[in-house]
Scaffold this active site. Structure first.
Site, PDB file in Angstrom:
ATOM      1  CE1 TYR A 141      -3.441  -2.574   0.515  1.00 14.43           C
ATOM      2  CE2 TYR A 141      -4.574  -0.669   1.275  1.00 14.43           C
ATOM      3  CZ  TYR A 141      -4.726  -1.921   0.918  1.00 14.43           C
ATOM      4  OH  TYR A 141      -5.959  -2.764   0.693  1.00 14.43           O
TER       5      TYR A 141
ATOM      6  CE  LYS B  97       1.573 -17.583  -2.644  1.00 15.22           C
ATOM      7  NZ  LYS B  97       0.909 -18.917  -2.560  1.00 15.22           N
TER       8      LYS B  97
ATOM      9  CG  ASP C 107      -8.188  -4.725   1.446  1.00 14.17           C
ATOM     10  OD1 ASP C 107      -9.177  -4.295   2.109  1.00 14.17           O
ATOM     11  OD2 ASP C 107      -8.231  -4.660   0.373  1.00 14.17           O
TER      12      ASP C 107
ATOM     13  CG  ASP D  24     -13.749  -6.848   2.009  1.00 11.04           C
ATOM     14  OD1 ASP D  24     -13.652  -5.951   2.958  1.00 11.04           O
ATOM     15  OD2 ASP D  24     -14.401  -6.234   0.875  1.00 11.04           O
TER      16      ASP D  24
END
Ligand code: IPM
Ligand code: MG
Length: 342
Positions: free
Chosen positions: A138, A180, A237, A241
């Site tokens: 980000y 990851k 993020d 959701d």
């Protein structure tokens, strides 16, 4: 002197849901001084930027910031030189040093049937996503030419240490660190540092590492497995959701963003829902629950926070359903229902 709160209604349904949150806080006896500011698209229209220096200063000087939502098709652009509403949000998180984003996911029994998942799967799920909020892809360097674009993903040891400490401190028994590490160098550092913090400071908490693709699957297959999910900015993020659907609607999820002594920022996880903005149909519950998180984490008003949360639960148990939950209640009726159970 009463604690000072900056209200940032933002865009879309934002202005429609922030009023209900203030009403509920008044009703629960939280005496607060409010100052309202334009933010996001509304601020772009007025001042040409999503977050002015004055607004950032006002937020710095406040005791807490309550934000509704930003964005909308009106400001959507792929032109890197045009201002975007989301820049306001990112600027605020960075400007206030709010590196720890807490997103609790606790499906309410009355809403089990609103979730697309089976009731027996979500039953007794109670997890917390601890998302790193001021680093990673980000905030890395961005480049763009006509034919090439890049977003740099950077994490430092100290950024990982402090968010890991938040996760371990919040956990009762288990932290699942999501990365990851089979592909990304930042993830390998992440895993190494999380392991060190764990061994050095929190050996009594169980620590497991999951790769993000596997975590995404497990979140749906066995949500009860998770207690605290510790992860970096973008994975957090996306996973939050996904986790929202365990509660039936993203219209139910509150969040708190905290730094090291700075005023916290409290906002629903959902966006500005431009499709229903202006219709009075928005679900105000995530906003009201975000205000409860502000009372608890930002202002130390635990009793009032718990009263608000319990009123929301009892209103739902008594049948309150907004449209996103398959019902017909509008914003006003939903607010009334919560006030009635306060
Ligand atoms: C969120 C939102 C923001 C994010 C957007 C609006 C920039 O999706 O808070 O989850 O990606 O952090
Ligand atoms: Mg998001």
């Amino acid at each position: 002197m009463s604690p000072r709160i900056v209200l940032l209604p933002g865009d879309g349904i934002g202005p429609e849901i922030i009023g209900p949150a203030v009403k509920v806080m008044n009703a629960v006896g939280a005496e607060l001084d409010y100052e309202e500011r334009l933010f996001g698209g509304a601020s772009i229209d007025a001042y040409g930027t999503a977050l002015t220096d004055e607004t950032l200063d006002a937020c710095r000087q406040a005791d807490a910031v309550l934000l509704a939502a930003v964005g909308g098709p009106r400001w959507d652009t792929t032109d890197p030189d045009k201002p975007r509403p989301e820049q306001g949000l990112l600027g605020l998180r960075k400007g206030l040093g709010l590196f720890a984003n807490l997103r609790p996911v606790k499906p309410i029994p009355a809403l089990y049937d609103s979730s697309p998942l089976k009731r027996e799967l979500i039953d007794r799920t109670n997890l917390l996503v601890v998302r790193e909020l001021t680093g990673g892809i980000y905030f890395g360097e961005k480049t763009r030419t006509r034919d090439r674009a890049s977003d740099d993903c950077v994490y430092t040891r100290s950024e990982i240490e402090r968010i890991a400490q938040v996760a371990f401190r919040t956990a009762r028994s288990r932290v699942t660190s999501v990365d990851k590490a089979n592909v990304l160098e930042t993830s390998r550092l992440w895993r190494e540092v999380v392991r060190e913090v764990h061994g050095r400071e929190f050996p009594n908490i169980e620590l497991e590492h999951l790769l993000v693709d596997n975590a995404a699957m497990k979140l749906i297959a066995a949500p009860r497995h998770f207690e605290v999910i510790l992860t970096e900015n973008m994975f957090g993020d996306i996973l939050s959701d996904e986790a929202a659907m365990l509660t039936g609607s993203i219209g139910m999820l509150p969040s708190a963003s905290l730094g090291d002594g700075q005023p916290g920022l409290f906002e629903p996880v959902h966006g500005s829902a431009p499709d229903i903005a202006g219709t009075g149909q928005a679900n105000p519950l995530a906003m009201i629950l975000s205000a409860a998180m502000m009372l608890r984490h930002g202002l130390g008003m635990e009793t009032q926070a718990a009263a608000v949360e319990s009123a929301v639960e009892r209103a739902l148990a008594a049948g309150l359903r907004t449209r996103d939950l398959g019902g017909t209640a509008n914003t006003k009726q939903a607010t009334q229902a919560v006030l009635k159970h306060l």
